[in-house]
Design an enzyme around this catalytic site. Structure first.
Site, short mmCIF file in Angstrom:
data_model
loop_
_atom_site.label_atom_id
_atom_site.label_comp_id
_atom_site.label_asym_id
_atom_site.label_seq_id
_atom_site.Cartn_x
_atom_site.Cartn_y
_atom_site.Cartn_z
N GLU A 1 2.91 1.52 5.13
CA GLU A 1 2.05 1.63 5.31
C GLU A 1 0.79 0.61 5.86
OE1 GLU A 1 -2.41 4.43 4.28
OE2 GLU A 1 0.29 4.94 2.53
N LYS B 1 0.57 -1.32 -0.10
CA LYS B 1 0.32 0.20 -0.25
C LYS B 1 1.11 1.56 -0.50
CE LYS B 1 -3.78 2.07 2.23
NZ LYS B 1 -3.59 3.54 2.05
N ASP C 1 2.29 5.35 -0.22
CA ASP C 1 2.06 6.53 0.85
C ASP C 1 1.71 7.82 -0.48
OD1 ASP C 1 0.91 7.87 2.71
OD2 ASP C 1 2.72 7.79 3.77
#
Length: 359
Positions: free
Chosen positions: A197, A59, A61
């Site tokens: 993340e 994931k 950022d």
């Protein structure tokens, strides 16, 4: 292919082999070049899903972008359809033009990485504000359209294999986002150890579906949430800076108060936020319900137009943020669409063969 993000060491995570489809494979239905495609969104879950039909990606950022190539012209659209092409300089567009295709639409995320290879939203905002396109990287993870064919109905496995082959040995700021077929729990554990993340888990046998429909799931290492800036409390140290932000989110169409955040600001950011919010001052609270005296104390209310990303540890019993810290403004998010994301239970195991899909 460019350097992948450091999701996990090679000895513990198996990267996917591009063997699902070949470069000569024809997928998708003949179609005219489409307009803006609403992005697929990931649903927050309390733990990664299990089973062979799920693959896991880092994931990022950064800013979600749709990269569009048509007859040599490149454009980059945000998740809400805003054209941000001019903000990113020539290098990114030139890299997309190197793709061996006349027409293509790719889904990805724009990031700036720190020295450890981790995407950092603050670094991205700083680079864009300074007009420095040098550190920008676009990690692409889906292929929606290619040379007269709409690929959205094809399974994710075929779309990603075709995308990986399309990028080939292209070097530069446009890179394929690696996926991992290890158990999601292991990939998430490594992501968290590397201070990333979290991860996004995707069903490999599903088509591309716009919106939040449960076939993309996100698991986070720490709690983050986009929230609407509804006011501020002035700094006690400066008359031209904020001390904290008053935040809210929509529930059943009504703006609800969720607390304040008073950390995470540099002196410069506190002054910039003051200027932005002073220009949006209003006389009355924008919240649907009247605030109690503690919540309203010293608050100056503003038009609920800006969206901030907040990192926090959890929620209090009365629905307020706990131990929150400001991460930055999200120019790519629409305030009216901000709702509280509450983790759902992870998806149950369901082999792809039982659904008629292919691995």
């Amino acid at each position: 292919m460019g350097k992948p993000p450091p999701a996990a060491p090679k000895r513990t995570a198996r990267r996917l082999a591009p063997s699902v489809a070949s470069a000569s494979s024809v997928i998708g239905a003949p179609s005219r070049y489409p307009g803006f495609i609403e992005p697929a969104l990931a649903t927050l879950v309390s733990a990664p899903p299990v089973g062979p039909r799920w693959r896991h990606e880092i994931k990022f950022d950064g800013y979600r972008l749709q990269a569009r190539l048509r007859s040599g012209k490149v454009s980059f659209l945000t998740r809400s359809g805003l054209d941000w092409t001019a903000r990113f300089g020539r290098a990114l567009a030139d890299a997309v033009r190197e793709i061996p295709a006349a027409e293509a639409i790719m889904d990805g995320e724009l990031v700036v990485e720190d020295l450890a290879g981790r995407s950092d939203f603050g670094l991205l905002q700083g680079a864009l504000k300074a007009g420095d396109s040098g550190p920008l990287r676009l990690y692409v993870f889906d292929l929606l359209y290619l040379d007269g064919r709409d690929l959205r109905a094809a399974p994710l496995s075929a779309r990603q294999a075709r995308l990986q082959e399309l990028l080939g040995q292209i070097r530069g700021p446009v890179r394929f986002s690696e996926a991992f077929d290890d158990p999601g729990e292991i990939v998430l554990r490594h992501a968290c150890r590397l201070s990333l993340e979290g991860i996004v888990s995707k069903a490999i046998d599903e088509p591309y579906r716009s919106g939040r429909v449960g076939i993309w799931l996100k698991s986070k290492c720490s709690s983050r949430q986009e929230l609407v800036v509804c006011g501020y409390v002035p700094s006690t140290a400066s008359s031209t800076a904020i001390g904290s932000l008053v935040l809210g989110a929509y529930e059943n169409g009504e703006l609800q108060h969720v607390g304040r955040v008073g950390t995470g600001y540099t002196a410069r950011i506190a002054r910039e936020l003051y200027q932005a919010l002073e220009a949006r001052r209003i006389d009355r609270s924008p919240f649907a319900k009247k605030l109690d005296s503690a919540a309203a104390k010293d608050a100056r209310f503003v038009r609920p137009e800006l969206v901030a990303e907040i990192e926090f540890r959890g929620w209090s019993r009365d629905g307020l943020l706990r131990h929150a810290s400001y991460r930055g403004l999200r120019e790519d998010k629409v305030a009216a669409e901000v709702v509280i994301e509450r983790p759902q239970m992870p998806a149950a195991t369901e082999p792809a063969a039982q659904r008629g899909g292919s691995r």
